[in-house]
Enzyme design. Structure first.
Site, PDB file in Angstrom:
ATOM      1  N   HIS A 185       0.829  -1.207   0.000  1.00  0.00           N
ATOM      2  CA  HIS A 185       0.000   0.000   0.000  1.00  0.00           C
ATOM      3  C   HIS A 185       0.860   1.252   0.000  1.00  0.00           C
ATOM      4  CE1 HIS A 185      -3.791   2.069   0.387  1.00  0.00           C
ATOM      5  NE2 HIS A 185      -3.351   2.773   1.425  1.00  0.00           N
ATOM      6  N   GLN A 192       2.553  11.194  -2.044  1.00  0.00           N
ATOM      7  CA  GLN A 192       2.558  11.726  -0.687  1.00  0.00           C
ATOM      8  C   GLN A 192       3.964  11.767  -0.077  1.00  0.00           C
ATOM      9  OE1 GLN A 192      -0.491   9.903   1.768  1.00  0.00           O
ATOM     10  NE2 GLN A 192      -2.066  10.247   0.221  1.00  0.00           N
ATOM     11  N   HIS A 208     -11.999   2.822  -3.354  1.00  0.00           N
ATOM     12  CA  HIS A 208     -11.258   3.535  -2.322  1.00  0.00           C
ATOM     13  C   HIS A 208     -11.665   3.130  -0.922  1.00  0.00           C
ATOM     14  CE1 HIS A 208     -10.436   6.898   0.456  1.00  0.00           C
ATOM     15  NE2 HIS A 208      -9.323   7.042  -0.234  1.00  0.00           N
ATOM     16  N   HIS A 254      -5.518  -1.399   6.305  1.00  0.00           N
ATOM     17  CA  HIS A 254      -5.669  -0.950   7.687  1.00  0.00           C
ATOM     18  C   HIS A 254      -6.499  -1.947   8.499  1.00  0.00           C
ATOM     19  CE1 HIS A 254      -3.761   2.687   6.422  1.00  0.00           C
ATOM     20  NE2 HIS A 254      -4.770   3.062   5.672  1.00  0.00           N
ATOM     21  N   ASP A 291       2.013   3.331   2.829  1.00  0.00           N
ATOM     22  CA  ASP A 291       0.871   4.248   2.795  1.00  0.00           C
ATOM     23  C   ASP A 291       1.278   5.679   2.457  1.00  0.00           C
ATOM     24  OD1 ASP A 291      -1.645   5.297   2.996  1.00  0.00           O
ATOM     25  OD2 ASP A 291      -1.956   4.785   5.091  1.00  0.00           O
TER      26      ASP A 291
END
Length: 446
Positions: free
Chosen positions: A53, A58, A202, A264, A315
């Site tokens: 993931h 980001q 999502h 998660h 992530d």
């Protein structure tokens, strides 16, 4: 080409004098014995891990949200910072930032990444003329760095449960069903042979039940990933909207099986955790990001005892290091239980080996690849530095314990698809990738 290891981790355990033949990027043979003339010799070999993931872009905002913005600073306030950062990103910017993330993954032992890719639209919210323009940026970053890629285009249509219209900050994510199908087709058409494609609805707050049912066939034989139960607020909103918790709803309504990876899955009841373990799906844990965002702690003790599959991801890419993610899973449980070596068991008393072996198997399943040092698998190998202070004098599973719990980064070399991409701890393209990243971030943050 042949690689020879003084010791290497095979599927049935550690072996001495392991000779690995590589052809066309895959493992063609494995022998145990003496090295031969011309072999590339290394000390310690382990399979590369899968990062299940990642949001590559980001990486560029890492550290920008570490200032208190308001009382009750949480995931939702962090998300506002993320929306502001992505507002100006071009496809070239995405490629530049993502490439640095992939370099850092390879340098720390990840050899394949699942890119949960949701930044599809232009800055005005409209699709690019090429629906796969930003997907092409991800592919370019993977090609430049050599990381294995499982591309997971994201379907995102709503701001909350009940089909709430998306907010302006989400304009670069949104699709309708037909547009998403075109996006998946366009993405699939540009992929090299080694790249796998799946889909990623999502989350249940961004996808209605009808939309989820409509897009699932687009996965074909590929993996399906979804965010689930990351935040208490999300769980409460799902209960209010559907009468069920997110993981509970998915297990009852979405046909969750071994093709799925629930990212998660932090907030589980015992019943949900047991059912998720029984489903064969993978829990995609991202403990460093989950800690950074204040998400909560996954109930790993019960889940693993029930036979649940898990893998790790980076992530938000706030910090990229495979050992960090594995260590954080165990340390969180130690803090809760006030005990040590919580996730080790009678069959695998080494905490490092238990974590590494679980993440290796679960990651391969979640990203749709064969992994491990087996004939036919990709030649994705990580060489650990026998001179690292945390590895000196160790053997077998103690090497994994030393790497995961005591080393700053014991990764010395990395071979990905039969190509050496990390030499003496440094990616072969790091200088070029870092220079492009520096130019990009200097402009974006000016």
């Amino acid at each position: 080409m042949h690689l020879w290891f003084e010791t290497a981790l095979l599927p049935d355990g550690w072996a001495t004098g392991v000779r690995v033949g590589v052809q066309h990027g895959r493992i063609a043979s494995i022998e145990v014995g003496a090295a031969q003339p011309g072999d590339v010799r290394h000390a310690i070999g382990v399979p590369g891990l899968c990062n299940v993931h990642s949001h590559g872009f980001q990486r560029g905002m890492a550290g920008l949200s570490e200032r208190r913005g308001r009382a009750g600073d949480d995931f939702w306030s962090w998300r506002d910072v993320m929306y502001a950062f992505l507002d100006r990103l071009t496809p070239d910017d995405i490629a530049a930032i993502t490439a640095l993330a992939y370099v850092e993954m390879l340098e720390t032992g990840y050899t394949r990444v699942g890119e949960f890719h949701y930044l599809h639209n232009d800055v005005d919210g409209h699709r690019y003329a090429d629906p796969a323009a930003t997907a092409a940026s991800i592919v370019a970053a993977a090609d430049q760095t050599g990381v294995g890629l499982t591309l997971l285009p994201v379907f995102y249509a709503h701001a909350d449960f009940g089909g709430v219209p998306p907010t302006p900050g989400q304009r670069r994510f949104v699709s309708d069903i037909d547009g998403f199908a075109r996006l998946v087709d366009a993405s699939r058409a540009l992929l090299p042979d080694d790249v796998i494609i799946g889909i990623a609805p999502h989350s249940l707050r961004a996808v209605t039940a009808d939309e989820l049912a409509a897009i699932l066939p687009l996965a074909g034989d590929g993996p399906i990933h979804i965010h689930a139960a990351e935040q208490v607020k999300e769980v409460e909103a799902c209960l209010a909207a559907t009468g069920a918790r997110p993981v509970e709803w998915l297990l009852a309504n979405a046909g969750v099986d071994a093709c799925w990876c629930l990212i998660h899955a932090t907030h589980l009841t015992d019943t949900e955790g047991d059912a998720l373990a029984a489903s064969g799906a993978v829990a995609g844990l991202c403990p460093v990001t989950e800690a950074n965002l204040g998400d909560g702690i996954f109930p790993a003790v019960r889940y693993l005892a029930a036979g649940g599959a898990f893998a790790t991801g980076t992530d938000s890419n706030i910090r990229i290091n495979a050992a960090d993610e594995l260590r954080a899973i165990e340390y969180a449980q130690r803090l809760i239980q006030r005990q040590r070596n919580v996730l080790a068991d009678e069959n695998r008393p080494s905490a490092g080996a238990r974590l590494f072996g679980g993440a290796l198997a679960g990651g391969a399943q979640a990203l749709g690849v064969a992994t491990g040092l087996t004939v036919g698998a990709p030649a994705d190998l990580v060489v650990l530095d026998a001179d690292d202070p945390a590895l000196i004098g160790r053997s077998s599973d103690a090497l994994l314990d030393g790497w995961i719990f005591a080393s700053r980064n014991a990764v010395q070399h990395v071979w990905r698809g039969g190509r050496q991409v990390v030499v003496d701890g440094r990616h072969v393209a790091r200088d070029a990738v870092a220079a492009r990243y520096r130019t990009t971030l200097t402009r974006l943050l000016a």
